[in-house]
Design an enzyme around this catalytic site. Structure first.
Site, PDB file in Angstrom:
ATOM      1  N   GLU A   1      57.869   1.373  14.706  1.00  0.00           N
ATOM      2  CA  GLU A   1      56.872   1.110  15.284  1.00  0.00           C
ATOM      3  C   GLU A   1      55.686   1.914  14.925  1.00  0.00           C
ATOM      4  OE1 GLU A   1      59.453   2.808  16.342  1.00  0.00           O
ATOM      5  OE2 GLU A   1      58.938   4.229  17.969  1.00  0.00           O
TER       6      GLU A   1
ATOM      7  N   HIS B   1      61.686   5.479  13.078  1.00  0.00           N
ATOM      8  CA  HIS B   1      60.710   4.791  13.991  1.00  0.00           C
ATOM      9  C   HIS B   1      59.665   3.710  13.567  1.00  0.00           C
ATOM     10  CE1 HIS B   1      60.876   7.418  17.662  1.00  0.00           C
ATOM     11  NE2 HIS B   1      61.488   8.294  16.883  1.00  0.00           N
TER      12      HIS B   1
ATOM     13  N   CYS C   1      65.792   4.973  17.179  1.00  0.00           N
ATOM     14  CA  CYS C   1      66.296   6.276  17.289  1.00  0.00           C
ATOM     15  C   CYS C   1      67.353   6.681  18.283  1.00  0.00           C
ATOM     16  CB  CYS C   1      64.949   7.002  17.439  1.00  0.00           C
ATOM     17  SG  CYS C   1      65.016   8.911  16.927  1.00  0.00           S
TER      18      CYS C   1
END
Ligand code: GLN
Length: 557
Positions: free
Chosen positions: A531, A529, A403
């Protein structure tokens, strides 16, 4: 299955139809004595155990604070903000739920007092309460109940686990504990309450103390809730005497006193809870027939690999909140998953971005096998982020930018390769001559801060000739977003001509989602993202690929 209820219904032609109605079990997890005892991990571990016997489970968090969601809270207040596929900005515990259970969560899995009141007030304005006085009881508690049952009534789950944020006795928790009382009263054996407390060790006395647990259960009793199971967080094993004492004074069976001893890793907790038979106590308290087989073999394999790595790499995590334990939770967990997949231990080295200067890059990054530049907002520490990307690019160090990390990679490339000297993101410099990262048209007139970013899952089409395609092994992917600014398409050609590949694009809006530097061992920037989507069952391909690149980098002669 045992949770099914047989209904015999007679219809006029006198034939009898058998209906199977699923009975959902509601499990509440409350906390006492202290915050940060790990209610989220206990809830997620219980879900894992229930899943291990074939049950379908979802976990929900009710947060007693007044913000509508944690999206507007800074990481000092609340750690990481976790984002779901449907674009909800949620508590970081939902990350644990997904990482443990591999079941996606949604807005319905995280409700705050703010949202409850907002819903009630909206209904009042619409006249839905028909002239009655709107009150905490029953209107607020009914709304809380509705948001719990919404999950149960989908028909998708055998168990709904609801974690109540905060600690019992807090003023703001009161309506939630009252709702638990009512749910127990209404649902009887289909409902159980697990209370997590602390059993501290008093060094001077040389013993574990049960009094705080007794007081905390008393507080619950004052609010009309008798916990069924007490999970005791402790630094030392609970002996039989302590278990008996807690059982006797807190009115539960001895088997329902569960030890939750400090563990090496959170991934040990489901296995520890299996030993303590937490799930068996849940079945017993909810009169659920116990399926014989508990299969946690994949989980055990994961923990075994986690504890026996064959190699080690050092990866720098560059961010402005690195001193906060919870600010980059999902990234750190994703490194664990990606590491295990590579049978490698990833040492995450926290690097505070404000400390990075042109002169100290070698000193800070010299021993690293990879560099990750974290997501973020605002200008603090951005020069250090750009400097660390320059170092990774020039020294062939594997790099992953997430990001804001990807946006900084675009800025660095513009300034130092394309020669766009004052290139920047308009988030930080509105007067830049090269706005390589800029607001999307539709974001320009937005004034409200809450829930107005580009949030949640979006498709991305990968270039088949890219590193990303190699790790994902498919052309269409879907990833979660949380940002306002975007790569400025006006500069796409400049980037591609100079060797920065546009490796992934959102097909609907033609937005750049992934950039990759050609001729570099592994330099990937992603606007989304990754994650948020890594879990024990399916480690995220980008983290697996990045750790693998770090291993290769380390093994280079
Ligand atoms: N601040 C940037 C934006 O809003 C990046 C956000 C992020 O890193 N999550 O676009």
């Amino acid at each position: 299955m045992n949770t099914d209820l047989l209904l015999l219904i007679c219809i006029p032609d006198s034939s009898i139809i058998l209906f199977m109605e699923k009975k959902v079990k509601y499990i509440f997890v409350t906390g006492g004595v202290s915050s940060s005892l790990g209610k989220g991990i206990i809830s997620a571990s219980l879900a894992k155990l229930l899943q291990g016997r074939g049950f379908k489970v979802t976990i929900q968090k009710l947060d007693p604070y007044i913000n509508i969601d944690p999206g507007t809270l800074n990481p000092y207040e609340h750690g990481e903000c976790y984002v779901t596929d449907d674009g909800a900005e949620t508590d970081l515990d939902l990350g644990h739920y997904e990482r443990f259970s591999s079941t996606p969560t949604s807005q319905a899995n995280n409700i705050t007092t703010g949202r409850i009141y907002q819903n009630v007030i909206n209904k009042e304005r619409k006249g839905e309460y028909l002239g009655t006085t709107v009150q905490v009881i029953p209107h607020i508690t009914d709304e809380i109940k509705r948001s719990i049952k919404i999950l149960g009534e989908t028909g998708n789950y055998d168990f709904v686990i609801t974690e109540i944020g905060g600690t019992v006795g807090d003023i703001e928790s009161f309506p939630f504990v009252e709702t638990v009382r009512q749910m127990k009263w209404e649902h009887g054996d289909d409902c159980a309450v697990i209370h997590l407390t602390l059993v501290p060790f008093l060094k001077a006395a040389g013993e574990l103390k049960t009094k705080p647990t007794q007081h905390s259960v008393k507080t619950m009793l004052e609010q009309g809730v008798q916990p069924d199971i007490i999970v005791c967080r402790t630094e030392y094993p609970l002996n039989e005497g302590i278990r008996r004492k807690i059982a006797q004074f807190c009115n539960v069976s001895v088997n329902s006193v569960i030890e939750s001893i400090d563990a090496d890793t959170i991934y040990d907790v489901p296995l520890l809870m299996r030993e303590e038979k937490l799930d068996i106590e849940v079945y017993r308290n909810t009169r659920t027939k116990i399926p014989e087989l508990l299969d946690l073999s994949n989980w055990e394999r994961f923990v075994n690999r986690l504890k026996n790595p064959k190699s080690t790499v050092n990866i720098g995590l560059v961010g402005k909140y690195v001193e906060l334990q919870d600010a980059y939770k999902s990234i750190k967990e994703s490194f664990i998953h990606g590491g295990v997949e590579n049978e490698c231990k990833v040492n995450v080295i926290d690097i505070q971005s404000e400390k990075i200067k042109p002169g100290n890059a070698e000193e800070l990054f010299g021993d690293l096998d990879g560099i990750l530049v974290a997501p973020g907002f605002g200008g603090r520490g951005i020069d250090g982020k750009i400097e660390s990307i320059k170092y990774a690019r020039e020294n062939n160090i594997p790099f992953l930018g997430i990001c804001l990390g990807m946006q900084c990679a675009a800025i660095e490339f513009s300034r130092n390769v394309l020669g766009f000297e004052d290139a920047h993101t308009t988030e930080i410099d509105t007067n830049t001559s090269y706005p390589v990262i800029d607001l999307m048209e539709e974001q320009k007139n937005i004034k409200n801060m809450g829930g107005t970013m580009r949030l949640g899952a979006y498709d991305c089409k990968l270039d088949k000739d890219s590193k990303s395609y190699k790790v994902y092994q498919r052309e269409m992917i879907s990833e979660r977003h949380r940002h306002r600014f975007e790569f400025n398409n006006a500069y796409r050609k400049n980037f591609e001509e100079a060797g920065m590949k546009i490796a992934g694009v959102n097909p609907d809006k033609d937005l750049v989602e992934i950039i990759e530097l050609e001729g570099h061992p592994w330099f990937v920037g992603v606007q989304f993202h990754p994650e948020y989507k890594s879990n024990v069952k399916t480690p995220h391909p980008l983290f697996v690929g990045f750790v693998n690149a770090a291993i290769q980098n380390k093994n280079q002669p």
